[in-house]
Scaffold this motif. Structure first.
Motif, mmCIF file in Angstrom:
data_model
loop_
_atom_site.group_PDB
_atom_site.id
_atom_site.type_symbol
_atom_site.label_atom_id
_atom_site.label_comp_id
_atom_site.label_asym_id
_atom_site.label_seq_id
_atom_site.Cartn_x
_atom_site.Cartn_y
_atom_site.Cartn_z
ATOM 1 N N LEU A 1 -27.790 -41.972 -62.313
ATOM 2 C CA LEU A 1 -28.462 -40.822 -62.757
ATOM 3 C C LEU A 1 -30.028 -40.965 -62.681
ATOM 4 O O LEU A 1 -30.690 -40.190 -62.251
ATOM 5 N N ALA A 2 -30.675 -41.997 -63.229
ATOM 6 C CA ALA A 2 -32.114 -42.113 -63.073
ATOM 7 C C ALA A 2 -32.540 -42.265 -61.999
ATOM 8 O O ALA A 2 -33.430 -41.651 -61.548
ATOM 9 N N ALA A 3 -31.731 -43.138 -61.354
ATOM 10 C CA ALA A 3 -32.394 -43.514 -59.708
ATOM 11 C C ALA A 3 -32.397 -42.179 -58.839
ATOM 12 O O ALA A 3 -33.240 -41.767 -58.195
ATOM 13 N N THR A 4 -31.212 -41.279 -58.789
ATOM 14 C CA THR A 4 -31.099 -40.208 -58.462
ATOM 15 C C THR A 4 -32.236 -38.963 -58.831
ATOM 16 O O THR A 4 -32.675 -38.389 -57.940
ATOM 17 N N ALA A 5 -32.411 -39.054 -60.003
ATOM 18 C CA ALA A 5 -33.528 -38.225 -60.511
ATOM 19 C C ALA A 5 -34.975 -38.707 -60.040
ATOM 20 O O ALA A 5 -35.664 -37.751 -59.638
ATOM 21 N N LEU A 6 -35.128 -39.703 -60.012
ATOM 22 C CA LEU A 6 -36.411 -40.295 -59.441
ATOM 23 C C LEU A 6 -36.763 -39.982 -57.901
ATOM 24 O O LEU A 6 -37.789 -39.868 -57.580
ATOM 25 N N ILE A 7 -35.442 -40.660 -57.276
ATOM 26 C CA ILE A 7 -35.683 -40.417 -55.783
ATOM 27 C C ILE A 7 -35.533 -38.888 -55.513
ATOM 28 O O ILE A 7 -36.302 -38.598 -54.145
ATOM 29 N N GLY A 8 -34.836 -38.157 -55.845
ATOM 30 C CA GLY A 8 -34.720 -36.593 -55.650
ATOM 31 C C GLY A 8 -33.526 -36.549 -54.360
ATOM 32 O O GLY A 8 -33.537 -35.430 -54.193
ATOM 33 N N SER A 9 -32.747 -37.613 -54.318
ATOM 34 C CA SER A 9 -31.781 -37.492 -53.375
ATOM 35 C C SER A 9 -30.324 -38.054 -53.824
ATOM 36 O O SER A 9 -30.374 -39.180 -54.508
ATOM 37 N N CYS A 10 -29.488 -37.257 -53.614
ATOM 38 C CA CYS A 10 -27.836 -37.868 -54.271
ATOM 39 C C CYS A 10 -27.158 -38.271 -52.933
ATOM 40 O O CYS A 10 -26.765 -37.198 -52.410
ATOM 41 N N PRO A 11 -26.488 -39.235 -52.767
ATOM 42 C CA PRO A 11 -25.792 -39.563 -51.881
ATOM 43 C C PRO A 11 -24.318 -38.608 -51.646
ATOM 44 O O PRO A 11 -23.897 -38.312 -50.876
ATOM 45 N N MET A 12 -24.061 -38.517 -52.908
ATOM 46 C CA MET A 12 -22.637 -37.844 -53.055
ATOM 47 C C MET A 12 -23.038 -36.313 -52.642
ATOM 48 O O MET A 12 -22.167 -35.679 -52.216
ATOM 49 N N TYR A 13 -24.056 -35.664 -52.893
ATOM 50 C CA TYR A 13 -24.350 -34.238 -52.712
ATOM 51 C C TYR A 13 -24.483 -34.191 -51.114
ATOM 52 O O TYR A 13 -24.021 -33.044 -50.427
ATOM 53 N N THR A 14 -25.248 -35.234 -50.484
ATOM 54 C CA THR A 14 -25.125 -35.303 -49.011
ATOM 55 C C THR A 14 -23.765 -35.436 -48.300
ATOM 56 O O THR A 14 -23.415 -34.581 -47.369
ATOM 57 N N LEU A 15 -22.832 -36.098 -49.042
ATOM 58 C CA LEU A 15 -21.456 -36.213 -48.444
ATOM 59 C C LEU A 15 -20.615 -34.914 -48.409
ATOM 60 O O LEU A 15 -19.880 -34.422 -47.811
ATOM 61 N N LEU A 16 -20.896 -34.144 -49.636
ATOM 62 C CA LEU A 16 -20.296 -32.973 -50.115
ATOM 63 C C LEU A 16 -20.893 -31.853 -49.327
ATOM 64 O O LEU A 16 -20.679 -30.762 -49.556
ATOM 65 N N GLY A 17 -22.312 -31.857 -49.003
ATOM 66 C CA GLY A 17 -23.001 -31.005 -48.212
ATOM 67 C C GLY A 17 -23.639 -29.892 -49.249
ATOM 68 O O GLY A 17 -23.864 -28.681 -49.064
ATOM 69 N N VAL A 18 -23.913 -30.665 -50.440
ATOM 70 C CA VAL A 18 -24.271 -29.488 -51.396
ATOM 71 C C VAL A 18 -25.918 -30.098 -51.537
ATOM 72 O O VAL A 18 -26.565 -31.157 -51.407
ATOM 73 N N SER A 19 -26.701 -28.785 -51.960
ATOM 74 C CA SER A 19 -27.945 -29.108 -52.134
ATOM 75 C C SER A 19 -28.551 -27.984 -53.382
ATOM 76 O O SER A 19 -28.033 -27.044 -53.414
ATOM 77 N N THR A 20 -29.174 -28.591 -54.512
ATOM 78 C CA THR A 20 -29.579 -27.735 -55.385
ATOM 79 C C THR A 20 -31.288 -27.517 -55.221
ATOM 80 O O THR A 20 -31.986 -26.888 -56.122
ATOM 81 N N CYS A 21 -31.787 -27.867 -54.316
ATOM 82 C CA CYS A 21 -33.333 -27.824 -53.824
ATOM 83 C C CYS A 21 -33.407 -26.233 -53.574
ATOM 84 O O CYS A 21 -32.335 -25.745 -53.058
ATOM 85 N N ARG A 22 -34.487 -25.562 -53.845
ATOM 86 C CA ARG A 22 -34.926 -24.222 -53.388
ATOM 87 C C ARG A 22 -34.912 -24.300 -51.930
ATOM 88 O O ARG A 22 -35.300 -24.989 -51.142
ATOM 89 N N SER A 23 -34.534 -23.030 -51.207
ATOM 90 C CA SER A 23 -34.508 -22.980 -49.724
ATOM 91 C C SER A 23 -35.814 -22.892 -49.218
ATOM 92 O O SER A 23 -36.726 -22.380 -50.091
ATOM 93 N N LYS A 24 -36.145 -23.445 -48.085
ATOM 94 C CA LYS A 24 -37.411 -23.377 -47.471
ATOM 95 C C LYS A 24 -37.517 -22.137 -46.625
ATOM 96 O O LYS A 24 -38.369 -21.976 -45.906
ATOM 97 N N ILE A 25 -36.495 -21.449 -46.459
ATOM 98 C CA ILE A 25 -36.467 -20.185 -45.443
ATOM 99 C C ILE A 25 -37.677 -19.194 -46.051
ATOM 100 O O ILE A 25 -37.672 -18.807 -47.398
#
Length: 75
Positions: free
Chosen positions: A47-71
């Motif tokens: 949890l700490a590593a994904t918080a520091l890096i800002g990327s979660c491999p599980m989110y990538t595999l599931l196609g999820v993103s909690t970042c704001r859209s850049k559109i």
């Protein structure tokens, strides 16, 4: 850039991950022993590593993103 390196963890998500990581590590230190403590430390570290890096491999595999859209933002 690799798919796993793209940021997909938003600000609120990062803050909650960091908070839960600290709380879980503290709980493990005070209350748990043996394999349970090691498992809690491992989860807290992830949890700490994904918080520091800002990327979660599980989110990538599931196609999820909690970042704001850049559109609509200028590049």
């Amino acid at each position: 850039m690799s798919e796993f390196r793209k940021g997909n963890v938003g600000g609120v998500d990062r803050a909650l991950r960091a908070l839960v990581a600290v709380a879980l590590a503290a709980f493990a230190y005070v209350q748990l022993a043996g394999p349970y403590a090691y498992a809690a430390y491992a989860v807290a570290a992830v949890l700490a590593a994904t918080a520091l890096i800002g990327s979660c491999p599980m989110y990538t595999l599931l196609g999820v993103s909690t970042c704001r859209s850049k559109i609509g933002r200028p590049t």
